[in-house]
Design a protein around this motif. Structure first.
Motif, PDB file in Angstrom:
ATOM      1  N   LYS A  22       0.840  -1.211   0.000  1.00 13.28           N
ATOM      2  CA  LYS A  22       0.000   0.000   0.000  1.00 13.28           C
ATOM      3  C   LYS A  22       0.871   1.257   0.000  1.00 13.28           C
ATOM      4  CE  LYS A  22      -3.372  -2.049   3.280  1.00 13.28           C
ATOM      5  NZ  LYS A  22      -4.800  -2.048   2.980  1.00 13.28           N
ATOM      6  N   THR A 231      -4.920   0.290  -1.701  1.00  3.96           N
ATOM      7  CA  THR A 231      -4.835   0.211  -3.172  1.00  3.96           C
ATOM      8  C   THR A 231      -6.222   0.336  -3.809  1.00  3.96           C
ATOM      9  OG1 THR A 231      -5.105  -2.192  -3.247  1.00  3.96           O
ATOM     10  CG2 THR A 231      -2.848  -1.333  -3.010  1.00  3.96           C
ATOM     11  N   CYS A 309      -0.576   4.007  -3.640  1.00  6.42           N
ATOM     12  CA  CYS A 309      -1.946   3.463  -3.647  1.00  6.42           C
ATOM     13  C   CYS A 309      -2.672   3.621  -4.979  1.00  6.42           C
ATOM     14  CB  CYS A 309      -2.757   4.060  -2.497  1.00  6.42           C
ATOM     15  SG  CYS A 309      -3.182   5.790  -2.709  1.00  6.42           S
TER      16      CYS A 309
END
Ligand code: DOR
Ligand code: ZN
Ligand code: ZN
Length: 358
Positions: A22, A231, A309
């Motif tokens: 992430k 994400t 992300c």
């Protein structure tokens, strides 16, 4: 071109250890520099959560290797670290207590645990809380009872900001922060954002709540991004986790508000530099400044960002005011859209922090 001091974001999630797909200390601090921030304070709801010496050491080692800007790391308050937390107090920028359910396992349920943390955490070290609605009233009372300063994260609703105003008027030692997303987005934006992407804690609130934040600007001590990257696959999948990235859009949004006459540049700098530095007792960063073109008009595009992300809730927005260069401790750290400070350049500010008892 105007020259600003290095901005300080007292509330980011850099996902290390445990979820570096992430974000990590490298990508997250690159995003910080691109956004004009030269110091960020990282939250402890990682995997594992940062609640003791070994987990904290893991995060510190990653940060030391990878951070490109200066940083501090929070310790997380858990059910079983009331007695041991203070041993880490001089290594962290503060203790974070979660009173509400959000991302990660750190929520505290028992009143007695809340009380014990408030009573035991050193009075001269910052105590920050995620406390919404009635939980805010509860933690304000505990802090007042123990006569200790309290910093309230991401205030989002009218009833909360007016409660904090009333507490300040009574002389209770409370400070607070508000995020750009709660100043610039409301629940009316949810249909366009999409349900998963719109998930964030505290939730996007009503237009009346947003207006109350602006109307109570003088009660807001800091602007903090609560940069919380997940994400796009997670946000658009089943069980979307709550959180918005924010490091690379905050200054543009706030400078746009200055341009529109909704606050002054001084209002912005007090809340993104002076007050966060004071509240967290952070040392001066010498030879550190941000050069900004206040008139540059630009369009927000996640594809251009350093966060890992891959999305932003502000996609397509046209903002006025763009970071051109960042100098951190006499080194050019960002210029012409490129991050120049290498991983490992960032310094842990927590050991140098010093809080006055106020
Ligand atoms: O939306 C949020 N995301 N709120 C929080 O309090 C935690 C954060 C996260 O870590 O993703
Ligand atoms: Zn929170
Ligand atoms: Zn947060």
């Amino acid at each position: 071109m105007i020259r600003l001091p290095g901005l300080i974001d007292p509330h980011v999630h850099l996902r290390e250890p445990g979820a570096t797909y992430k974000e990590d200390f490298d990508s997250g601090t690159a995003a910080a520099l691109a956004g004009g921030f030269t110091a960020v304070l990282a939250m402890p709801n990682t995997k594992p959560p940062l609640t003791n010496g070994p987990s904290l050491a893991q995060a510190q080692a990653a940060a030391q290797d990878k951070a490109r800007c200066d940083y501090g790391i929070y310790l997380g308050a858990g059910a079983d670290n009331v007695a041991s937390a203070a041993e880490c107090a001089l290594q962290v920028c503060g203790l974070k207590m979660y009173l509400d359910q959000t991302f990660g396992p750190l929520r505290l349920d028992e009143l007695a645990t809340l009380r014990d943390h408030v009573a035991h955490w050193p009075v001269d070290r910052p105590l920050a809380v995620h406390a919404e609605g009635r939980n805010l009233a509860a933690i304000l009372f505990l802090a007042a009872l123990h006569e200790r300063p309290l910093h309230v994260c991401h205030v989002s609703r009218k009833a909360e900001i007016t409660l904090i105003r009333a507490a300040k008027e009574k002389g209770i030692k409370v400070t607070c922060e508000v995020t750009p997303h709660h100043l610039f987005l409301t629940e009316d934006d949810l249909p366009q954002l999409g349900a998963g992407r719109g998930e964030v804690r505290p939730r996007l609130a009503t237009a009346a709540d947003r207006d109350a934040l602006w109307a109570n600007l003088e009660v807001i001590d800091c602007f903090a991004t609560d940069h919380a990257p997940h994400t796009l696959a997670e946000k658009d999948g089943e069980n979307p986790p709550p959180g918005f990235p924010g490091l690379e859009t905050a200054l543009g949004l706030l400078l746009t508000a200055v341009h529109e006459g909704r606050m002054t540049l001084d209002d912005l700098l007090i809340r993104t530099h002076t007050n966060p530095r004071h509240i967290f007792g952070l040392p001066d960063q010498p030879e550190t400044f941000v050069e900004v073109d206040p008139d540059a008009l630009w369009e927000v595009q996640a594809a251009q960002m350093y966060t890992r992300c891959g999305w932003t809730p502000f996609e397509g927005m046209r903002l006025r005011g763009r970071v051109r260069r960042v100098t951190l401790r006499d080194r050019l750290a960002y210029a012409d859209d490129q991050v120049l400070a290498p991983p490992g350049y960032g310094v842990d500010l927590a050991p140098f922090a010093q809080n006055e008892i106020y």
